[in-house]
Design a protein around this motif. Structure first.
Motif, mmCIF file in Angstrom:
data_model
loop_
_atom_site.group_PDB
_atom_site.id
_atom_site.type_symbol
_atom_site.label_atom_id
_atom_site.label_comp_id
_atom_site.label_asym_id
_atom_site.label_seq_id
_atom_site.Cartn_x
_atom_site.Cartn_y
_atom_site.Cartn_z
ATOM 1 N N ASP A 79 3.707 -0.695 1.477
ATOM 2 C CA ASP A 79 2.424 -1.403 1.592
ATOM 3 C C ASP A 79 1.959 -1.459 3.037
ATOM 4 O O ASP A 79 0.777 -1.289 3.341
ATOM 5 C CB ASP A 79 2.550 -2.826 1.036
ATOM 6 C CG ASP A 79 2.685 -2.853 -0.477
ATOM 7 O OD1 ASP A 79 2.379 -1.821 -1.118
ATOM 8 O OD2 ASP A 79 3.102 -3.893 -1.017
ATOM 9 N N THR A 80 2.894 -1.696 3.945
ATOM 10 C CA THR A 80 2.556 -1.739 5.373
ATOM 11 C C THR A 80 1.993 -0.412 5.843
ATOM 12 O O THR A 80 0.973 -0.355 6.536
ATOM 13 C CB THR A 80 3.806 -2.095 6.206
ATOM 14 O OG1 THR A 80 4.248 -3.404 5.850
ATOM 15 C CG2 THR A 80 3.494 -2.052 7.700
ATOM 16 N N ALA A 81 2.638 0.684 5.461
ATOM 17 C CA ALA A 81 2.171 2.010 5.870
ATOM 18 C C ALA A 81 0.793 2.303 5.320
ATOM 19 O O ALA A 81 -0.074 2.828 6.029
ATOM 20 C CB ALA A 81 3.162 3.079 5.405
ATOM 21 N N GLY A 82 0.577 1.979 4.055
ATOM 22 C CA GLY A 82 -0.728 2.231 3.458
ATOM 23 C C GLY A 82 -1.837 1.488 4.172
ATOM 24 O O GLY A 82 -2.910 2.038 4.441
ATOM 25 N N ARG A 83 -1.590 0.226 4.516
ATOM 26 C CA ARG A 83 -2.619 -0.572 5.212
ATOM 27 C C ARG A 83 -2.865 -0.041 6.612
ATOM 28 O O ARG A 83 -4.013 0.063 7.064
ATOM 29 C CB ARG A 83 -2.180 -2.037 5.278
ATOM 30 C CG ARG A 83 -2.262 -2.775 3.946
ATOM 31 C CD ARG A 83 -2.173 -4.281 4.179
ATOM 32 N NE ARG A 83 -0.966 -4.653 4.895
ATOM 33 C CZ ARG A 83 0.182 -4.950 4.296
ATOM 34 N NH1 ARG A 83 0.272 -4.875 2.987
ATOM 35 N NH2 ARG A 83 1.239 -5.299 4.999
#
Length: 268
Positions: A126-130
């Motif tokens: 999720d962090t990478a996607g954001r």
């Protein structure tokens, strides 16, 4: 099947992942080479609790996350100091994101590869996607002769926040579209129906300006042989939407970071 046959079976897609992670063919292959050398010296390093493929990716991850390899140019001949200094804080979320979206591992398998539990794996992805989605919106040129695939790609990139400047179905169409408006990203099929080549079209465009390119092909193994210059970013047909998102985001991530580092390099 022998150990060497198992490694050979999964090696092409491991090389694809390594390139997507590092943003560079030479860097990715160098890390894969280091992993193979380690495995040759000690075959017990391959942990096959989740199968040989996950075991290979786990061993590769251990090599990639090694501080000595990331920082020592004499051990791994990466193409630039900036690539060697990619921080683990940034790289770890991207690893989770790519393993899930590009390679199709389950959350449990990704947790095994990264030595994290499932909850941590989800947070990392999720962090990478954001992080990537917030900074990479651009104009996209699609080179694809199959109508429905082109429509799917156009819808996908628009949903990611990008603008599609056009869909080219031939080599000449691609050149004409790019002359009118230079794209910030190209998604290109390699073999077009009229006999022209998306690869040739991209190479011609790259002589005029710099742009990240993601190639799309039904036969990725043909372009991961190590016998010639190969694409750094490659999507297999048929593809999943998450795969397009992951690879396009990686390509733009490295382009943006390269531009951000350019003034410092010039100043030095």
């Amino acid at each position: 099947m022998s150990r060497s046959q198992l490694v050979a079976e999964h090696l092409p897609l491991l090389r694809r992942y390594a390139r997507a992670l590092t943003g560079n063919q030479a860097s990715g292959d160098a890390y894969v080479g280091a992993m193979l050398e380690a495995l040759l010296q000690d075959q017990s390093l391959l942990d096959e609790r989740h199968g040989p493929r996950a075991g290979l990716f786990r061993l590769f991850t251990q090599i990639w996350n090694s501080v000595s390899l990331n920082e020592n140019a004499e051990v791994i001949p990466l193409s630039s100091p900036s690539e060697r200094r990619l921080s683990n804080i940034t790289a770890l979320p991207r690893q989770a994101f790519l393993l899930l979206s590009l390679e199709g591992f389950s959350e449990e398998e990704v947790g095994f590869i990264l030595d994290k539990d499932v909850a941590e794996t989800r947070k990392l992805a999720d962090t990478a996607g954001r992080e990537m989605a917030a900074e990479i919106a651009t104009d996209v040129l699609i080179i694809e002769d199959e109508t429905f695939i082109a429509m799917d790609l156009e819808s996908l990139v628009k949903n990611l926040g990008h603008n599609v400047i056009g869909v080219a179905r031939t080599h000449s169409d691609a050149i004409a579209l790019a002359k009118n408006r230079k794209p910030g990203l190209i998604l290109a099929d390699i073999q077009l129906a009229d006999g022209s080549s998306g690869l040739d079209a991209v190479n011609e465009l790259l002589r005029s300006f710099e742009v990240p390119v993601v190639f799309i092909t039904a036969y990725p193994e043909r372009f991961l042989t190590g016998e010639r210059p190969e694409p750094a970013f490659l999507i297999s047909k048929p593809f999943q939407p998450a795969m397009v998102s992951a690879v396009a985001s990686q390509a733009l991530f490295f382009q943006r970071n390269s531009r951000n580092r350019a003034p410092k390099a010039a100043a030095s």
